[in-house]
Design an enzyme around this catalytic site. Structure first.
Site, PDB file in Angstrom:
ATOM      1  N   LYS A 211      45.967 103.995  61.650  1.00 20.37           N
ATOM      2  CA  LYS A 211      45.298 103.813  60.366  1.00 20.37           C
ATOM      3  C   LYS A 211      43.783 103.726  60.586  1.00 20.37           C
ATOM      4  O   LYS A 211      43.298 102.784  61.214  1.00 20.37           O
ATOM      5  CB  LYS A 211      45.758 102.541  59.655  1.00 20.37           C
ATOM      6  CG  LYS A 211      45.237 102.487  58.193  1.00 20.37           C
ATOM      7  CD  LYS A 211      45.212 101.091  57.619  1.00 20.37           C
ATOM      8  CE  LYS A 211      43.927 100.370  57.907  1.00 20.37           C
ATOM      9  NZ  LYS A 211      42.753 100.899  57.160  1.00 20.37           N
ATOM     10  N   GLU A 285      40.376  94.180  70.419  1.00 22.38           N
ATOM     11  CA  GLU A 285      38.951  94.289  70.770  1.00 22.38           C
ATOM     12  C   GLU A 285      38.189  93.898  69.525  1.00 22.38           C
ATOM     13  O   GLU A 285      38.173  94.626  68.528  1.00 22.38           O
ATOM     14  CB  GLU A 285      38.618  95.706  71.228  1.00 22.38           C
ATOM     15  CG  GLU A 285      37.292  95.794  71.965  1.00 22.38           C
ATOM     16  CD  GLU A 285      36.177  96.262  71.071  1.00 22.38           C
ATOM     17  OE1 GLU A 285      35.404  95.382  70.612  1.00 22.38           O
ATOM     18  OE2 GLU A 285      36.062  97.462  70.827  1.00 22.38           O
ATOM     19  N   CYS A 319      30.119  96.431  68.206  1.00 27.15           N
ATOM     20  CA  CYS A 319      30.675  95.130  68.557  1.00 27.15           C
ATOM     21  C   CYS A 319      30.034  94.557  69.811  1.00 27.15           C
ATOM     22  O   CYS A 319      29.920  93.338  69.961  1.00 27.15           O
ATOM     23  CB  CYS A 319      32.185  95.223  68.729  1.00 27.15           C
ATOM     24  SG  CYS A 319      32.703  96.563  69.820  1.00 27.15           S
ATOM     25  N   GLU A 416      28.165  86.947  64.207  1.00 25.83           N
ATOM     26  CA  GLU A 416      27.959  88.384  64.356  1.00 25.83           C
ATOM     27  C   GLU A 416      27.416  88.953  63.044  1.00 25.83           C
ATOM     28  O   GLU A 416      28.052  88.838  61.998  1.00 25.83           O
ATOM     29  CB  GLU A 416      29.268  89.081  64.730  1.00 25.83           C
ATOM     30  CG  GLU A 416      29.102  90.551  65.002  1.00 25.83           C
ATOM     31  CD  GLU A 416      30.403  91.224  65.408  1.00 25.83           C
ATOM     32  OE1 GLU A 416      30.358  92.105  66.278  1.00 25.83           O
ATOM     33  OE2 GLU A 416      31.455  90.851  64.851  1.00 25.83           O
TER      34      GLU A 416
END
Length: 507
Positions: A211, A285, A319, A416
């Site tokens: 997906k 991850e 990331c 983040e």
């Protein structure tokens, strides 16, 4: 910069007007870059896209659709089918048939031929795919053309080579595939993350239901066409599009044997809870808050280039971005003016212009988050700086921003941001640098800048990060494993280590 923001309020909503100090835009120097747009004609967009199940494009039984837009101008690109529970059932059943059928009985050498064929087709269609990625994602064409697509092809080439050598990977004499892999990928590197997931899964003999992110589904659907062009057996790769509900249905489906996810830590926790107790293998991850450590003996101009690449590559939608700059106090006053001067030369604007360094933010929701956190940094006492310039009138845009005077207590040092915002902290000793770098719930990446090999190794040994770059940043290779510690997830992708996540060890 061709199109740049103002310097006073990087989160200002009225993006088309100058703000702040009143300083005028820089006068033309005679060295401005003329536009060099890449042609959109190489991409043939359909009005609507169906799901890819069992080797064919097929309508969604849900009857629902979503619209993907170009983040640079907010223009709709295409309508895309939304997979419901019944569609997930069909896709998983197709993957299971392929796994228990021709693909499961195929030798590694034969599987490798399909992967080699896919890699060659990706290379042949790389210009088309690069333009499509920039249209759907907002990143500059020179990044999709020169970084993303070469790496996508390289991952398929690399894993094709492993397909008939798995017994020599150090994972047992006769490792076996797990079965059906459910894979969910993010919007920041849509086609590259697809390659990171699908290439090792196929090389090890698994089948896949993948997906893509709801805001960037188009290159995954183009890849479905590549699977057809490569005559990949039906059901080996299935692409189901949709939003969060589609991903949850896929992850929770009892017919899958393995879940692989790249995305936010929050969603990763949700997936871990859903998979717990099911016996499925899981790799995650997740987010990061990477530290880029610059010692006083570093080559500062080289470090500046690494800092810029570390945080402004792909608009900071990375990331493993070096979003925290830790600079030794004795060279901070020398480094920061050089960094600002370099940032002022970045060009922000049309992602399809080959001169563009910084493209559009991927979505309105992500832009709102970046603005909110950047304002929080300023409200908490950090000093915000951006180059003086304008932003385009339409689309989702945010200026490259540097926050100085940041402390460990600031939200911008802990959370983040996933945007082009750099938080700057200082340190005095190597011990302090390591303590600050590790003072985060994340542990995905770090960079170290020094001319002393002993200092480099001393620092790297003490950093709790899955990847540590030495005098560089954001360098990737399919032969090198990638992954994190702590809230950055677990498991590795790439290299020999990445194969292990898709194999059952023989006793």
């Amino acid at each position: 910069m061709a199109e740049q923001p103002d310097r006073a309020d990087p989160g200002a909503a009225d993006r088309g007007r100058p703000h702040g100090t009143g300083r005028p835009d820089p006068a033309p120097t005679g060295l401005e870059y003329a536009p060099a747009p890449e042609s959109r004609a190489v991409v043939s967009l359909r009005t609507s896209y169906e799901l890819f199940i069992d080797g064919e494009f097929t309508p969604a039984k849900s009857g629902e659709e979503l619209t993907t837009v170009n983040p640079a101008d907010e223009e709709p690109l295409a309508r895309v089918a939304v997979a419901g529970a019944a569609d997930i059932d069909r896709a998983v059943a197709a993957a299971r048939r392929a796994y228990e059928g021709a693909w499961g009985r195929m030798s590694g050498a034969e599987r490798g031929k399909y992967l080699f064929r896919i890699a060659r087709i990706i290379q042949e269609r790389s210009r088309e795919l690069a333009v499509l990625e920039s249209l759907d994602n907002g990143k500059p064409i020179k990044e999709t053309r020169d970084v993303d697509l070469p790496l996508v092809a390289a991952h398929f080439f690399y894993h094709a080579g492993w397909a008939d050598k798995l017994s020599h990977a150090g994972l047992g004499p006769a490792p076996r595939p797990l079965g059906v892999a459910a894979q969910v990928i993010p919007w920041n590197f849509p086609l590259l993350m697809l390659a990171w997931k699908i290439a090792p899964a196929l090389a090890t003999g698994n089948t896949v239901v993948l997906k893509p992110a709801e805001t960037t589904p188009l290159t995954a659907l183009a890849f479905a066409g590549i699977c057809q062009e490569a005559d990949l057996p039906p059901g080996v790769v299935n692409i189901v599009t949709g939003a969060g509900d589609t991903g949850r249905a896929l992850v929770a489906h009892p017919g899958t044997d393995k879940v692989a996810f790249t995305g936010s830590t929050e969603v990763g926790r949700e997936i871990a809870r859903a998979v717990a107790g099911t016996g499925k293998r899981l790799t995650l991850e997740l987010g990061g808050k990477g530290a880029n450590i610059v010692y006083d003996d570093a080559a500062l101009d080289q470090a500046v280039e690494g800092i810029v690449s570390g945080i402004f590559f792909n608009q900071g939608h990375v990331c493993c971005a070096g979003s925290r700059l830790l600079v030794q106090e004795s060279v901070a006053d020398e480094l920061l003016p050089r960094l600002r001067a370099r940032i002022e030369r970045l060009r922000l604007g049309d992602p399809l212009d080959k001169n563009t360094d910084i493209g559009a933010i991927n979505s309105a929701a992500q832009l709102d988050r970046i603005r909110e956190l950047a304002r929080a940094g300023a409200d908490e006492g950090a000093e915000s700086w951006s180059p003086a310039c304008r932003l385009p009138e339409r689309g989702y845009w945010f200026p490259p921003t540097v926050l100085t005077g940041v402390t460990q207590a600031h939200r911008v040092a802990r959370e983040e941001i996933f945007g082009p915002v750099l938080s700057v902290l200082t340190f005095r000793t190597p011990e302090e640098a390591v303590a600050k770098a590790n003072n985060t719930p994340y542990g995905l990446s770090a960079g170290v800048w020094t001319e002393k090999g002993s200092r480099m190794l001393w620092t790297a040994e003490r950093l709790r990060a899955g990847v540590v770059w030495s005098n560089t940043f954001n360098k990737f290779d399919p032969a090198s494993p990638f992954g994190g510690y702590k809230e950055s997830g677990y498991g590795r992708e790439g290299g020999r280590h990445g194969l292990e996540a898709y194999l059952v060890h023989a006793a």
